[in-house]
Every structure is written in C-alpha cells, then in structure tokens.
Design a protein around this motif. Sequence first.
Motif, PDB file in Angstrom:
ATOM      1  N   ASN A 131       0.855  -1.144   0.129  1.00 33.54           N
ATOM      2  CA  ASN A 131       0.097  -0.110   0.028  1.00 33.54           C
ATOM      3  C   ASN A 131       0.870   1.282   0.296  1.00 33.54           C
ATOM      4  O   ASN A 131       1.825   1.269   0.418  1.00 33.54           O
TER       5      ASN A 131
ATOM      6  N   ASP B 295      -5.447   2.009 -12.825  1.00 33.28           N
ATOM      7  CA  ASP B 295      -6.830   1.585 -13.314  1.00 33.28           C
ATOM      8  C   ASP B 295      -7.745   2.768 -13.086  1.00 33.28           C
ATOM      9  O   ASP B 295      -7.857   3.176 -12.159  1.00 33.28           O
TER      10      ASP B 295
ATOM     11  N   ILE C  66     -11.214   2.806 -11.324  1.00 36.67           N
ATOM     12  CA  ILE C  66     -11.361   2.855  -9.780  1.00 36.67           C
ATOM     13  C   ILE C  66     -11.558   4.385  -9.404  1.00 36.67           C
ATOM     14  O   ILE C  66     -11.012   5.496  -9.661  1.00 36.67           O
TER      15      ILE C  66
ATOM     16  N   GLU D  97      -7.100   4.357  -6.058  1.00 33.64           N
ATOM     17  CA  GLU D  97      -6.455   3.856  -7.210  1.00 33.64           C
ATOM     18  C   GLU D  97      -4.662   3.699  -6.880  1.00 33.64           C
ATOM     19  O   GLU D  97      -4.081   2.674  -7.572  1.00 33.64           O
TER      20      GLU D  97
ATOM     21  N   ASP E 261      -4.348   0.407  -5.155  1.00 32.59           N
ATOM     22  CA  ASP E 261      -4.529  -0.689  -6.241  1.00 32.59           C
ATOM     23  C   ASP E 261      -3.262  -0.903  -7.131  1.00 32.59           C
ATOM     24  O   ASP E 261      -2.643  -1.856  -7.327  1.00 32.59           O
ATOM     25  N   TYR E 262      -2.611   0.403  -7.388  1.00 32.41           N
ATOM     26  CA  TYR E 262      -1.510   0.170  -8.314  1.00 32.41           C
ATOM     27  C   TYR E 262      -0.239  -0.176  -7.755  1.00 32.41           C
ATOM     28  O   TYR E 262       0.351  -1.247  -8.450  1.00 32.41           O
TER      29      TYR E 262
ATOM     30  N   ARG F 289      -0.263  -2.433  -5.255  1.00 34.85           N
ATOM     31  CA  ARG F 289      -0.425  -3.763  -5.065  1.00 34.85           C
ATOM     32  C   ARG F 289      -0.181  -4.562  -6.405  1.00 34.85           C
ATOM     33  O   ARG F 289       0.291  -5.707  -6.351  1.00 34.85           O
ATOM     34  N   ARG F 290      -0.702  -4.241  -7.431  1.00 31.34           N
ATOM     35  CA  ARG F 290      -0.360  -5.103  -8.756  1.00 31.34           C
ATOM     36  C   ARG F 290       0.850  -4.783  -9.112  1.00 31.34           C
ATOM     37  O   ARG F 290       1.608  -5.917  -9.504  1.00 31.34           O
TER      38      ARG F 290
ATOM     39  N   ARG G 266     -12.247  -2.660   0.396  1.00 27.03           N
ATOM     40  CA  ARG G 266     -11.309  -3.221  -0.549  1.00 27.03           C
ATOM     41  C   ARG G 266     -10.765  -4.837  -0.064  1.00 27.03           C
ATOM     42  O   ARG G 266     -10.691  -5.543  -1.005  1.00 27.03           O
TER      43      ARG G 266
ATOM     44  N   GLY H  90     -12.969  -6.155  -2.942  1.00 28.69           N
ATOM     45  CA  GLY H  90     -12.347  -5.722  -4.018  1.00 28.69           C
ATOM     46  C   GLY H  90     -12.157  -4.170  -4.336  1.00 28.69           C
ATOM     47  O   GLY H  90     -12.389  -3.248  -3.616  1.00 28.69           O
ATOM     48  N   GLU H  91     -11.830  -3.648  -5.481  1.00 30.39           N
ATOM     49  CA  GLU H  91     -11.447  -2.431  -5.687  1.00 30.39           C
ATOM     50  C   GLU H  91     -12.785  -1.492  -5.824  1.00 30.39           C
ATOM     51  O   GLU H  91     -13.711  -2.166  -6.154  1.00 30.39           O
TER      52      GLU H  91
END
Length: 243
Positions: free
Chosen positions: A149, A169, A172, A176, A179-180, A182-183, A224, A228-229
């Motif tokens: 995070n 993404d 989102i 976001e 999420d960024y 994390r991916r 989340r 999820g997102e």
Amino acid sequence: MIYKEDDYPEKMISIIIPAWNEEKYLPKLLDCIKKQPYKDYEIIVADASSTDRTRQIAKKYGCRIVKGGMPAVGRNNGAKAAKSDVLLFIDADVQIGKSFLRNALREFNKKKLDVAGCLVYPIGKNIADKVFFSIFNLWTIATQLFYPNASGGGIFCRKWVHNKVNGFDQKIMLSEDMDYVRRCGKYGKFRILKSVQAYVAMRRFEKEGRFKVGFKLLLSSLYRLLFGEIKSDVFNYKLKYRK
C-alpha cells in the motif's frame, strides 16, 4: 555523506504531477523540487483543463504539460510521455524536503526496488492529523511484504513495471494508488522508503471534516479487503477533477 555514481544508475527520474486548478499548491511543490541538490529530472504536469493559472505556473517552472483528467488518467498520460526508466508520481498538494530525490533514489537503488512508497505526514500541527498519518504509515510498513500500500503523495516505479500492469486503473473511483502498488508488487520488489517523507496538505480534511474523511478512508480500506477495488462512488468521495 558521500554519494557514489553507482547510487544513481538511471541518471534521470521523471516526476509526474496530476493537477487541476492547483495554482495555490503547485508552486510550493515545484519550489521544493527546484531546491533539490539532485538535478537530473524532468517534471511532467498532467493538467485536467485547469481554469486557473496552473498551466502558466507549470510553464514558468519549465515543466512539460500533457493532457490530464482524473488522477489515474493524468498519471498514465504522464508516464507515456516520460523519458526516464524511473517514475515518481506525486500529488500537486505535497511538499518534500530538499534531499528527497537524492535520498529516495539512493535507497531505491541500494535495495534493488522496482516500486516503492514513502512515509507521508500532514502539513500543519493538528494532533489528530499526526495521529492519523502515523497509523497510516505503520499500516503501510506492516503490510509491505504481503499487501503493498502507498499514497499518491509519493510513489516510485520502474517504467517496465508500470507498463506490465498497464498503469493505474482508470475505472477505480477511490484508492487507485493503493491498487496500483499492489498490482506492481506482484511483478517487482516493493518497499516503503524509510529515508524520505512527503508532507500532504490537509485541505480535504479541513473542508469536509477530519472525522468524516478519516471514517470514509477506514471504511474504504475494509471494503477493498472484503470486496475488491472501489469502482463506484459508494463512499461519496468525489474528487474535484475534470474527467
């Protein structure tokens, strides 16, 4: 401290700032960047059709300007235009210390990182703000090995990782940035940088109320984890950005 040439193998960093009507805050951030002893950078401002002096200010400071939109759109457009293999995404209402770039890049390279966040602190002396951000920092440090995070107040990423995850993404609505990273953490090594801090303006907390905003952010984190997102405005946390 003596810094060796090998501490900065990239030679340049691309600093990407999404902005919309940031004439009050953008000059403070750009002044911070201009004062850095590390000078090998480019600044890209992704402007979302500002109606104030944001674009004029960016031009005055020698920034490159690209088309913006919501923060995710602006960051992605900035990354497409970036010349460097290392990207720094930073919000327009952030301020940084004068050795931020030098120390961050040194730690980023020394630890062989591919993506990283930094510690964030509030601008101002409000105790509640300091407590909130201290908890956030502890959380990002505690989860960095298994659930990355990081705040949009400062995210470093190698361009190959950014391209690998297809950037931020744009669907989102909230978090976001979380999420960024994390991916990105699925493909590259992620850590929270301990050597640098970003200082964030508390304008949203002051305008909407600290408890209200803090509670929304807590609920969004739980959402989340469970569902999820966030791709709808379930928390009524609309950003004042042009799409």
